[in-house]
Design a protein around this motif. Structure first.
Motif, PDB file in Angstrom:
ATOM      1  N   GLY A   1       1.091  -0.880   0.055  1.00  0.00           N
ATOM      2  CA  GLY A   1       0.328   0.410  -0.289  1.00  0.00           C
ATOM      3  C   GLY A   1       1.249   1.510   0.498  1.00  0.00           C
ATOM      4  N   ARG A   2       1.663   0.670   0.246  1.00  0.00           N
ATOM      5  CA  ARG A   2       2.971   2.673  -0.114  1.00  0.00           C
ATOM      6  C   ARG A   2       3.389   2.687  -1.399  1.00  0.00           C
ATOM      7  NH1 ARG A   2       8.841   3.235   0.144  1.00  0.00           N
ATOM      8  NH2 ARG A   2       8.919   0.810  -0.356  1.00  0.00           N
ATOM      9  N   PRO A   3       3.483   4.135  -1.588  1.00  0.00           N
ATOM     10  CA  PRO A   3       3.469   4.823  -2.925  1.00  0.00           C
ATOM     11  C   PRO A   3       4.637   4.291  -2.985  1.00  0.00           C
ATOM     12  CG  PRO A   3       2.947   6.220  -1.240  1.00  0.00           C
ATOM     13  CD  PRO A   3       2.207   4.763  -0.544  1.00  0.00           C
ATOM     14  N   MET A   4       5.729   4.128  -4.363  1.00  0.00           N
ATOM     15  CA  MET A   4       6.495   4.177  -5.163  1.00  0.00           C
ATOM     16  C   MET A   4       7.037   4.597  -6.083  1.00  0.00           C
ATOM     17  SD  MET A   4       7.743   0.242  -3.913  1.00  0.00           S
ATOM     18  CE  MET A   4       9.743   0.190  -4.166  1.00  0.00           C
TER      19      MET A   4
ATOM     20  N   ARG B   1       7.554  15.142  -9.028  1.00  0.00           N
ATOM     21  CA  ARG B   1       7.771  13.956  -8.315  1.00  0.00           C
ATOM     22  C   ARG B   1       7.001  12.817  -9.038  1.00  0.00           C
ATOM     23  NH1 ARG B   1       7.062  14.682  -2.798  1.00  0.00           N
ATOM     24  NH2 ARG B   1       5.082  13.852  -3.085  1.00  0.00           N
ATOM     25  N   VAL B   2       7.227  11.771  -9.052  1.00  0.00           N
ATOM     26  CA  VAL B   2       6.274  10.760  -9.451  1.00  0.00           C
ATOM     27  C   VAL B   2       5.999   9.459  -9.005  1.00  0.00           C
ATOM     28  CG1 VAL B   2       5.337   9.035 -12.117  1.00  0.00           C
ATOM     29  CG2 VAL B   2       6.020  11.319 -11.965  1.00  0.00           C
ATOM     30  N   GLU B   3       4.788   9.012  -8.285  1.00  0.00           N
ATOM     31  CA  GLU B   3       4.860   7.938  -7.335  1.00  0.00           C
ATOM     32  C   GLU B   3       3.163   7.143  -7.597  1.00  0.00           C
ATOM     33  OE1 GLU B   3       5.735  10.214  -3.185  1.00  0.00           O
ATOM     34  OE2 GLU B   3       3.267   9.416  -4.000  1.00  0.00           O
ATOM     35  N   TYR B   4       3.201   6.001  -7.498  1.00  0.00           N
ATOM     36  CA  TYR B   4       2.812   4.433  -8.058  1.00  0.00           C
ATOM     37  C   TYR B   4       2.028   4.189  -6.888  1.00  0.00           C
ATOM     38  CZ  TYR B   4       5.219   6.097 -12.567  1.00  0.00           C
ATOM     39  OH  TYR B   4       5.777   5.686 -13.852  1.00  0.00           O
ATOM     40  N   ARG B   5       0.876   3.979  -7.153  1.00  0.00           N
ATOM     41  CA  ARG B   5       0.259   2.972  -6.056  1.00  0.00           C
ATOM     42  C   ARG B   5      -0.745   2.184  -6.412  1.00  0.00           C
ATOM     43  NH1 ARG B   5      -0.836   5.254  -0.494  1.00  0.00           N
ATOM     44  NH2 ARG B   5      -0.027   7.449  -0.570  1.00  0.00           N
ATOM     45  N   LEU B   6      -0.845   1.114  -5.873  1.00  0.00           N
ATOM     46  CA  LEU B   6      -2.209  -0.106  -6.243  1.00  0.00           C
ATOM     47  C   LEU B   6      -3.053   0.787  -5.980  1.00  0.00           C
ATOM     48  CD1 LEU B   6      -1.073  -3.564  -4.945  1.00  0.00           C
ATOM     49  CD2 LEU B   6      -0.299  -2.014  -7.845  1.00  0.00           C
ATOM     50  N   THR B   7      -4.148   0.385  -7.093  1.00  0.00           N
ATOM     51  CA  THR B   7      -6.010   0.874  -6.299  1.00  0.00           C
ATOM     52  C   THR B   7      -6.715  -0.648  -5.930  1.00  0.00           C
ATOM     53  OG1 THR B   7      -6.507  -0.750  -8.491  1.00  0.00           O
ATOM     54  CG2 THR B   7      -6.167   2.299  -8.820  1.00  0.00           C
ATOM     55  N   GLU B   8      -7.206  -0.351  -5.754  1.00  0.00           N
ATOM     56  CA  GLU B   8      -8.355  -1.140  -4.505  1.00  0.00           C
ATOM     57  C   GLU B   8      -8.605  -2.538  -5.052  1.00  0.00           C
ATOM     58  OE1 GLU B   8     -12.461  -1.838  -2.322  1.00  0.00           O
ATOM     59  OE2 GLU B   8     -11.980   0.063  -2.305  1.00  0.00           O
ATOM     60  N   LEU B   9      -8.413  -2.111  -6.724  1.00  0.00           N
ATOM     61  CA  LEU B   9      -8.410  -3.794  -7.281  1.00  0.00           C
ATOM     62  C   LEU B   9      -6.702  -4.393  -7.687  1.00  0.00           C
ATOM     63  CD1 LEU B   9     -10.411  -4.752  -9.795  1.00  0.00           C
ATOM     64  CD2 LEU B   9      -9.779  -2.973 -11.672  1.00  0.00           C
ATOM     65  N   GLY B  10      -5.956  -3.012  -7.813  1.00  0.00           N
ATOM     66  CA  GLY B  10      -4.378  -3.692  -8.039  1.00  0.00           C
ATOM     67  C   GLY B  10      -4.130  -4.473  -6.670  1.00  0.00           C
ATOM     68  N   GLN B  11      -5.032  -3.917  -6.083  1.00  0.00           N
ATOM     69  CA  GLN B  11      -4.677  -4.656  -4.708  1.00  0.00           C
ATOM     70  C   GLN B  11      -4.874  -5.672  -3.794  1.00  0.00           C
ATOM     71  OE1 GLN B  11      -6.207  -1.768  -1.378  1.00  0.00           O
ATOM     72  NE2 GLN B  11      -3.944  -0.770  -1.518  1.00  0.00           N
TER      73      GLN B  11
ATOM     74  N   TYR C   1       3.050  15.466  -8.510  1.00  0.00           N
ATOM     75  CA  TYR C   1       3.460  16.386  -7.944  1.00  0.00           C
ATOM     76  C   TYR C   1       4.287  17.035  -9.358  1.00  0.00           C
ATOM     77  CZ  TYR C   1       2.021  12.903  -4.884  1.00  0.00           C
ATOM     78  OH  TYR C   1       1.022  12.091  -4.259  1.00  0.00           O
ATOM     79  N   PRO C   2       3.975  18.539  -8.622  1.00  0.00           N
ATOM     80  CA  PRO C   2       4.756  19.614  -9.256  1.00  0.00           C
ATOM     81  C   PRO C   2       5.556  20.419  -8.502  1.00  0.00           C
ATOM     82  CG  PRO C   2       2.887  20.878  -8.222  1.00  0.00           C
ATOM     83  CD  PRO C   2       2.751  18.820  -7.607  1.00  0.00           C
ATOM     84  N   THR C   3       6.792  19.668  -8.632  1.00  0.00           N
ATOM     85  CA  THR C   3       7.969  20.067  -7.898  1.00  0.00           C
ATOM     86  C   THR C   3       8.698  19.748  -8.673  1.00  0.00           C
ATOM     87  OG1 THR C   3       8.169  16.950  -7.721  1.00  0.00           O
ATOM     88  CG2 THR C   3       7.709  19.140  -5.581  1.00  0.00           C
ATOM     89  N   VAL C   4      10.417  20.587  -8.685  1.00  0.00           N
ATOM     90  CA  VAL C   4      11.604  20.671  -9.773  1.00  0.00           C
ATOM     91  C   VAL C   4      12.561  19.875  -9.368  1.00  0.00           C
ATOM     92  CG1 VAL C   4      13.061  22.165 -11.206  1.00  0.00           C
ATOM     93  CG2 VAL C   4      10.275  22.901 -10.575  1.00  0.00           C
TER      94      VAL C   4
ATOM     95  N   THR D   1       5.087  -1.382 -18.296  1.00  0.00           N
ATOM     96  CA  THR D   1       4.487  -2.476 -17.687  1.00  0.00           C
ATOM     97  C   THR D   1       3.904  -1.412 -16.340  1.00  0.00           C
ATOM     98  OG1 THR D   1       6.437  -4.174 -16.963  1.00  0.00           O
ATOM     99  CG2 THR D   1       4.578  -4.002 -15.240  1.00  0.00           C
ATOM    100  N   LEU D   2       4.563  -0.010 -16.178  1.00  0.00           N
ATOM    101  CA  LEU D   2       3.585   0.641 -15.446  1.00  0.00           C
ATOM    102  C   LEU D   2       2.056   1.428 -16.125  1.00  0.00           C
ATOM    103  CD1 LEU D   2       6.186   2.596 -13.312  1.00  0.00           C
ATOM    104  CD2 LEU D   2       4.454   0.779 -12.260  1.00  0.00           C
ATOM    105  N   ARG D   3       2.580   1.961 -17.167  1.00  0.00           N
ATOM    106  CA  ARG D   3       1.639   2.028 -18.050  1.00  0.00           C
ATOM    107  C   ARG D   3       0.267   1.259 -18.139  1.00  0.00           C
ATOM    108  NH1 ARG D   3       4.947   5.271 -22.536  1.00  0.00           N
ATOM    109  NH2 ARG D   3       5.771   6.775 -20.618  1.00  0.00           N
ATOM    110  N   ALA D   4       0.329  -0.038 -18.851  1.00  0.00           N
ATOM    111  CA  ALA D   4      -0.559  -1.341 -18.964  1.00  0.00           C
ATOM    112  C   ALA D   4      -1.239  -1.625 -17.450  1.00  0.00           C
ATOM    113  CB  ALA D   4       0.015  -2.605 -19.122  1.00  0.00           C
ATOM    114  N   LEU D   5      -0.615  -1.117 -16.498  1.00  0.00           N
ATOM    115  CA  LEU D   5      -1.386  -1.556 -15.159  1.00  0.00           C
ATOM    116  C   LEU D   5      -2.317  -0.433 -14.926  1.00  0.00           C
ATOM    117  CD1 LEU D   5       2.247  -2.963 -12.966  1.00  0.00           C
ATOM    118  CD2 LEU D   5      -0.270  -3.782 -14.227  1.00  0.00           C
ATOM    119  N   GLU D   6      -1.717   0.911 -15.032  1.00  0.00           N
ATOM    120  CA  GLU D   6      -2.482   1.418 -14.941  1.00  0.00           C
ATOM    121  C   GLU D   6      -3.586   2.397 -15.873  1.00  0.00           C
ATOM    122  OE1 GLU D   6      -1.813   6.851 -14.944  1.00  0.00           O
ATOM    123  OE2 GLU D   6      -0.832   5.673 -15.767  1.00  0.00           O
ATOM    124  N   ARG D   7      -3.364   1.493 -16.786  1.00  0.00           N
ATOM    125  CA  ARG D   7      -4.665   1.385 -18.170  1.00  0.00           C
ATOM    126  C   ARG D   7      -5.273   0.618 -17.412  1.00  0.00           C
ATOM    127  NH1 ARG D   7      -5.797  -1.574 -22.895  1.00  0.00           N
ATOM    128  NH2 ARG D   7      -6.989  -0.060 -24.335  1.00  0.00           N
TER     129      ARG D   7
END
Length: 141
Positions: free
Chosen positions: A44-47, A88-98, A82-85, A67-73
Motif C-alpha cells: 500500500g505504500r506509494p513508490m 515527483r511521480v509516485e505509483y500506488r495500487l488501486t483497490e483492484l490492484g491490491q 507532483y508539481p516539483t522540480v 509495465t506501469l502504463r499497462a497497469l495504469e490503463r
C-alpha cells in the motif's frame, strides 16, 4: 473446442477464446514484471519509479515504464505527478490492484515455500536428460 460451461450464452466471457477480453488481462497479470510490480506495491505504500527500478533487480527502464502504463490503463495502479522540480511521480495500487496483488503475494509465498522441492525436481530432470543425451536409445524413465 469444448471448454466446459459456455458463459457467452449468459452474457459472460469465455477465457479460452482468443478474442476474450479476460485473456488480455490474464496475459498482463501473468507477466513476470507485472507480478513483481504488484508484489512490490502490495503493502500500500506509494513508490517512485527509481525506487521500483532498484527493487526489481534486472528490469530495464523501458520495460518498467511499459509495465506501469499497462497497469495504469487496466485500473490496477494510479500514477500521481507532483508539481516539483524535477517532477515527483509516485505509483500506488488501486483497490483492484491490491486485490490482485494479494493473490500474487500468495503465489510468491508458495514459490518461496516450495523452491527446494522445485530445484530438486529440476536437478532430477536435468540428470535424466543428460543420461538420455549419452544413451539416446535408453527408455525414458
Amino acid at each position: 473446442m469444448d471448454t466446459g460451461f459456455d458463459l457467452r450464452k449468459h452474457g459472460g466471457v469465455e477465457v479460452f477464446l482468443r478474442d476474450c477480453p479476460t485473456r488480455a488481462v490474464l496475459e498482463l497479470i501473468a507477466s513476470k514484471w507485472t507480478m513483481l510490480v504488484l508484489v512490490a506495491l502490495e503493502d500500500g505504500r506509494p513508490m517512485r519509479f527509481g525506487e521500483l527500478r532498484r527493487r526489481l533487480d534486472g528490469v530495464t527502464p523501458k520495460v518498467l515504464t511499459q509495465t506501469l502504463r499497462a497497469l495504469e490503463r487496466e485500473g490496477l495502479l494510479t500514477r500521481s505527478v507532483y508539481p516539483t522540480v524535477p517532477p515527483r511521480v509516485e505509483y500506488r495500487l488501486t483497490e483492484l490492484g491490491q486485490e490482485v496483488g494479494g493473490l500474487i503475494q500468495g503465489i510468491t509465498l508458495w514459490s518461496q515455500a516450495n523452491i527446494a522441492a522445485i530445484q530438486a525436481a529440476r536437478e532430477e530432470f536435468d540428470e535424466r536428460a543428460a543420461l538420455l543425451q549419452q544413451d539416446p536409445v535408453a527408455p525414458d524413465r
